[in-house]
Design an enzyme around this catalytic site. Sequence first.
Site, PDB file in Angstrom:
ATOM      1  N   TYR A 116       3.013  -5.604   6.975  1.00 52.92           N
ATOM      2  CA  TYR A 116       2.103  -4.458   6.911  1.00 52.92           C
ATOM      3  C   TYR A 116       2.392  -3.440   8.008  1.00 52.92           C
ATOM      4  O   TYR A 116       2.300  -2.234   7.788  1.00 52.92           O
ATOM      5  CB  TYR A 116       0.633  -4.912   6.933  1.00 52.92           C
ATOM      6  CG  TYR A 116       0.177  -5.323   5.551  1.00 52.92           C
ATOM      7  CD1 TYR A 116      -0.234  -4.368   4.628  1.00 52.92           C
ATOM      8  CD2 TYR A 116       0.230  -6.653   5.150  1.00 52.92           C
ATOM      9  CE1 TYR A 116      -0.598  -4.732   3.341  1.00 52.92           C
ATOM     10  CE2 TYR A 116      -0.129  -7.025   3.867  1.00 52.92           C
ATOM     11  CZ  TYR A 116      -0.542  -6.056   2.960  1.00 52.92           C
ATOM     12  OH  TYR A 116      -0.881  -6.419   1.681  1.00 52.92           O
ATOM     13  N   GLN A 153      -4.834   3.765  -6.339  1.00 52.83           N
ATOM     14  CA  GLN A 153      -4.507   2.382  -5.984  1.00 52.83           C
ATOM     15  C   GLN A 153      -3.702   2.360  -4.693  1.00 52.83           C
ATOM     16  O   GLN A 153      -3.405   1.311  -4.157  1.00 52.83           O
ATOM     17  CB  GLN A 153      -3.649   1.737  -7.074  1.00 52.83           C
ATOM     18  CG  GLN A 153      -4.297   1.734  -8.433  1.00 52.83           C
ATOM     19  CD  GLN A 153      -3.311   1.273  -9.484  1.00 52.83           C
ATOM     20  OE1 GLN A 153      -3.230   0.096  -9.798  1.00 52.83           O
ATOM     21  NE2 GLN A 153      -2.553   2.198 -10.013  1.00 52.83           N
ATOM     22  N   VAL A 175      -2.508   2.787  -0.839  1.00 50.38           N
ATOM     23  CA  VAL A 175      -3.136   2.467   0.451  1.00 50.38           C
ATOM     24  C   VAL A 175      -2.545   3.341   1.554  1.00 50.38           C
ATOM     25  O   VAL A 175      -2.786   3.109   2.731  1.00 50.38           O
ATOM     26  CB  VAL A 175      -2.937   0.966   0.791  1.00 50.38           C
ATOM     27  CG1 VAL A 175      -3.675   0.078  -0.198  1.00 50.38           C
ATOM     28  CG2 VAL A 175      -1.454   0.583   0.846  1.00 50.38           C
ATOM     29  N   HIS A 207      -7.766   0.000  -3.463  1.00 54.22           N
ATOM     30  CA  HIS A 207      -7.076  -1.118  -2.808  1.00 54.22           C
ATOM     31  C   HIS A 207      -7.094  -1.028  -1.286  1.00 54.22           C
ATOM     32  O   HIS A 207      -6.319  -1.709  -0.624  1.00 54.22           O
ATOM     33  CB  HIS A 207      -5.624  -1.204  -3.310  1.00 54.22           C
ATOM     34  CG  HIS A 207      -5.530  -1.591  -4.760  1.00 54.22           C
ATOM     35  ND1 HIS A 207      -4.351  -1.566  -5.474  1.00 54.22           N
ATOM     36  CD2 HIS A 207      -6.473  -2.019  -5.628  1.00 54.22           C
ATOM     37  CE1 HIS A 207      -4.586  -1.947  -6.713  1.00 54.22           C
ATOM     38  NE2 HIS A 207      -5.863  -2.218  -6.840  1.00 54.22           N
ATOM     39  N   SER A 243       2.320   1.761 -12.908  1.00 51.91           N
ATOM     40  CA  SER A 243       2.916   0.956 -13.980  1.00 51.91           C
ATOM     41  C   SER A 243       1.824   0.449 -14.923  1.00 51.91           C
ATOM     42  O   SER A 243       2.135  -0.083 -15.987  1.00 51.91           O
ATOM     43  CB  SER A 243       3.698  -0.210 -13.384  1.00 51.91           C
ATOM     44  OG  SER A 243       2.864  -0.971 -12.540  1.00 51.91           O
ATOM     45  N   ASN A 274       4.530   9.967 -15.856  1.00 49.02           N
ATOM     46  CA  ASN A 274       5.334   8.841 -15.357  1.00 49.02           C
ATOM     47  C   ASN A 274       6.738   8.983 -15.947  1.00 49.02           C
ATOM     48  O   ASN A 274       6.866   9.212 -17.153  1.00 49.02           O
ATOM     49  CB  ASN A 274       4.687   7.508 -15.813  1.00 49.02           C
ATOM     50  CG  ASN A 274       5.209   6.314 -15.026  1.00 49.02           C
ATOM     51  OD1 ASN A 274       6.402   6.183 -14.822  1.00 49.02           O
ATOM     52  ND2 ASN A 274       4.306   5.457 -14.593  1.00 49.02           N
ATOM     53  N   PRO A 275       7.779   8.860 -15.128  1.00 47.79           N
ATOM     54  CA  PRO A 275       9.135   8.965 -15.691  1.00 47.79           C
ATOM     55  C   PRO A 275       9.456   7.834 -16.667  1.00 47.79           C
ATOM     56  O   PRO A 275      10.364   7.948 -17.490  1.00 47.79           O
ATOM     57  CB  PRO A 275      10.056   8.899 -14.466  1.00 47.79           C
ATOM     58  CG  PRO A 275       9.205   8.594 -13.289  1.00 47.79           C
ATOM     59  CD  PRO A 275       7.770   8.722 -13.674  1.00 47.79           C
TER      60      PRO A 275
END
Length: 224
Positions: free
Chosen positions: A48, A83, A85, A101, A172, A196-197
């Site tokens: 982290y 989502q 952080v 998250h 995703s 999104n690609p």
Amino acid sequence: MLTGAGISAESGIVTFRGAGGLWEGFRPEDLATPAAYARDPEKVWRWYAMRYAQVMVAEPNLAHRLLAELEREKGDDFLLVTQNVDGLHQRAGSRRVIELHGNITRARCERCGHRQKLPPPVEFTPPPVCERCGSRMRPDVVWFGEFLDAGLLASAERAFMTAEVALVIGTSAVVEPAASLGRMARSAGVFLIEVNPETTPLTPLADLSLRDPATKGLEKLLGG
Ligand code: APR
């Protein structure tokens, strides 16, 4: 809006899944679970701290900035659920943000729950110690197997089901509740846009699907 790791990809922050992703060569269970932390807190903190340092040298990109601008236009009619952080949305100026998250730039006390910002990466030696009670602190993120904050999730769901437009960018859509938020919006008759690609499980449900990176997709949708 719902954003995932893909919106920060153009800021140089690697995504989790896919070629070159963070999870490639790692098992998430070894790093991002309560069990992993109980087993080896130093290892988890090293990981982290490394990601925290990466986040702090990154800059918000045009996609983050366009969403901050959209919020300034829409005011209370706008909610950004992320989502991520990395805190890049806030650094780009977004204020109405739900961080489902958590945030990697903060720690949370294991004993009293107090949250505090991490010191700058150069001064940071993990683990941090709580300024209130002196106990060890953990990263202020949600790990696999942990519950999301119920109040935050309920607010996100409400926003998605009552919106005019739901925009899902750079995720995703395989980790809950990302997939459900988009699905819920769609079944409530909300116009669903995906940027999104790559295709995702949400793609077949989307009313409009842009196969673009976040900056280009948002420029098409919002810029000019
Ligand atoms: N612009 C938009 N999307 C992009 C870009 C880009 N420039 N580059 C990659 N993507 C897309 C990928 O195609 C992929 O669908 O971003 C997505 C990233 O997916 P993930 O790495 O799975 O990220 P995310 O969906 O945010 O992951 C969800 O998983 O490990 C956990 O807690 C972590 O919050 C994370 C959650």
